[in-house]
Enzyme design. Structure first.
Site, PDB file in Angstrom:
ATOM      1  CG  ASN A  45      -0.195   0.139   2.524  1.00 37.21           C
ATOM      2  OD1 ASN A  45       1.020  -0.045   2.577  1.00 37.21           O
ATOM      3  ND2 ASN A  45      -0.920   0.462   3.582  1.00 37.21           N
ATOM      4  N   GLY A  46       2.170   1.142  -0.150  1.00 44.01           N
ATOM      5  CA  GLY A  46       3.046   2.306  -0.224  1.00 44.01           C
ATOM      6  C   GLY A  46       3.712   2.695   1.077  1.00 44.01           C
ATOM      7  NE  ARG A 104      10.705  25.211  -6.248  1.00 45.60           N
ATOM      8  CZ  ARG A 104      10.486  24.471  -7.335  1.00 45.60           C
ATOM      9  NH1 ARG A 104      10.515  25.057  -8.532  1.00 45.60           N
ATOM     10  NH2 ARG A 104      10.237  23.187  -7.245  1.00 45.60           N
ATOM     11  CG  ASP A 178      15.281  35.766  -9.561  1.00 51.54           C
ATOM     12  OD1 ASP A 178      16.001  36.044  -8.592  1.00 51.54           O
ATOM     13  OD2 ASP A 178      14.897  34.605  -9.800  1.00 51.54           O
ATOM     14  CE  LYS A 201      11.997  35.417 -11.741  1.00 52.69           C
ATOM     15  NZ  LYS A 201      12.264  33.991 -11.582  1.00 52.69           N
ATOM     16  CG  ASP A 233      11.037  22.420 -11.104  1.00 53.94           C
ATOM     17  OD1 ASP A 233      11.130  21.309 -11.654  1.00 53.94           O
ATOM     18  OD2 ASP A 233      10.108  22.689 -10.322  1.00 53.94           O
ATOM     19  CB  THR A 234       9.909  23.571 -15.763  1.00 51.67           C
ATOM     20  OG1 THR A 234       9.850  25.000 -15.572  1.00 51.67           O
ATOM     21  CG2 THR A 234       8.989  22.886 -14.770  1.00 51.67           C
ATOM     22  N   GLY A 235      13.083  24.698 -16.210  1.00 52.39           N
ATOM     23  CA  GLY A 235      13.988  25.380 -17.127  1.00 52.39           C
ATOM     24  C   GLY A 235      13.404  26.607 -17.798  1.00 52.39           C
ATOM     25  N   GLY A 236      12.138  26.933 -17.541  1.00 55.83           N
ATOM     26  CA  GLY A 236      11.502  28.064 -18.196  1.00 55.83           C
ATOM     27  C   GLY A 236      12.143  29.392 -17.850  1.00 55.83           C
TER      28      GLY A 236
END
Length: 326
Positions: A45-46, A104, A178, A201, A233-236
């Protein structure tokens, strides 16, 4: 005479969760110790089961676990491992978190939001952790969330010396992606003797990972720009910042970050970016599809820094002395 007299010798034991065993093994080799054998598995069950194969009674225990994906599972495993050490009568428990999950979420941006970084610190303390050792926290204030000693390690010397040895320093400009990274970027400037630029930004507060880059503050035309951040993280954000630098005439862009989270669309964004090199440390494992197919990713080892800090803590030395040159 009353009581019992002991030799007073201290004993150190090094433990690791299952999130990033390669880093744990490297840190152990640097310290010339072995990782304590641990039986750990998931029930159907994890639920997570942990049992140490050696006695930890009276030992100064150091437990390393990096909060990589699936992040909630590895945080829970770390809490269970801390509890197991506490109930095994460990003399002290130092939790080593190369990448601190939920960092974050360190303040409330709007009403009815949690401060999840504080919650993680509270959970570790409640589980039984006496001391926290982390690498490049998202913000310095997170140190105050943990009710006990916090040793904050920095990857800046490792990353900056690597970049400084590769490029012509007379053409180098350090760039903060930033306003929140300006203080860190300024330390890079001091170490490399380079000027500073800032990418301004604005983030869409209603859409995660959505960033619009507005302008570059500082002269980057014809310069080799090194973008410095704590995590990607996502690179954006970082790829948009790099595009802004190229649009303002930058000759080349190198990106450095302590933590390569690299989730979601990060692989495609890094591959399609004009950035010549992405430099990370191994606080997190690099996703296989990136490490195998993208030759512009460089991963530096943070293990020697962690190992030196652990030795100082165990010997009641100074962790701060490791970074006095900054």
């Amino acid at each position: 005479m009353t009581g019992i007299k002991t030799t007073g010798e201290k004993k150190m034991m090094f433990f690791s969760g299952r999130a990033h065993p390669e880093l744990a093994e490297e840190v152990a080799r640097q310290m010339d110790v072995g990782v304590v054998p641990t039986k750990a598995f998931d029930f159907a069950n994890g639920e997570i089961y942990v049992r140490y194969q050696e006695s930890a009674r009276g030992a100064d225990c150091f437990l390393i676990q990096s909060h990589t994906a699936p992040i909630n599972k590895w945080i829970m495993e770390q809490l269970i491992m801390i509890d197991a050490l506490k109930r095994a009568s460990a003399r002290s428990i130092t939790v080593i978190v190369p990448f601190y999950g939920y960092a974050r979420q360190d303040k409330k941006h709007r009403g009815r939001e949690p401060i999840s970084a504080r919650l993680i610190a509270d959970l570790m303390k409640t589980a039984g952790a006496d001391r926290l050792l982390a690498v490049d926290l998202h913000t310095d204030q997170i140190q105050g969330f943990f009710d006990g000693p916090v040793d904050h390690l920095f990857a800046l010397p490792l990353l900056a010396d690597y970049v400084g040895a590769k490029v012509d320093r007379s053409k180098l400009t350090v760039v903060s992606p930033d306003a929140g990274r300006v203080r860190v970027a300024d330390r890079w400037c001091d170490r490399l003797g380079a000027p500073l630029a800032i990418v301004h930004k604005r983030r869409d507060k209603d859409v995660a990972n959505q960033v619009t880059v507005h302008e570059v503050v500082g002269d980057v035309k014809g310069r080799i720009c090194v973008l410095v951040d704590d995590m990607i993280d996502t690179g954006g954000t970082i790829c948009a910042a790099a595009d802004a630098l190229f649009a303002h005439g930058a000759e080349d862009v190198i990106v450095t970050a302590t933590h390569g989270v690299l989730s979601g669309p990060a692989a495609d964004r890094l591959k399609n970016s004009r950035v010549s090199e992405f430099v990370f440390t191994n606080t997190l494992p690099t996703p296989g599809e990136l490490s195998e197919s993208l030759d512009k990713i460089t991963v530096l080892s943070i293990a020697p820094t962690i190992a030196r800090a652990v030795r100082e803590v165990f010997r009641d030395g100074s962790v701060t002395s490791l970074f006095d040159e900054q």
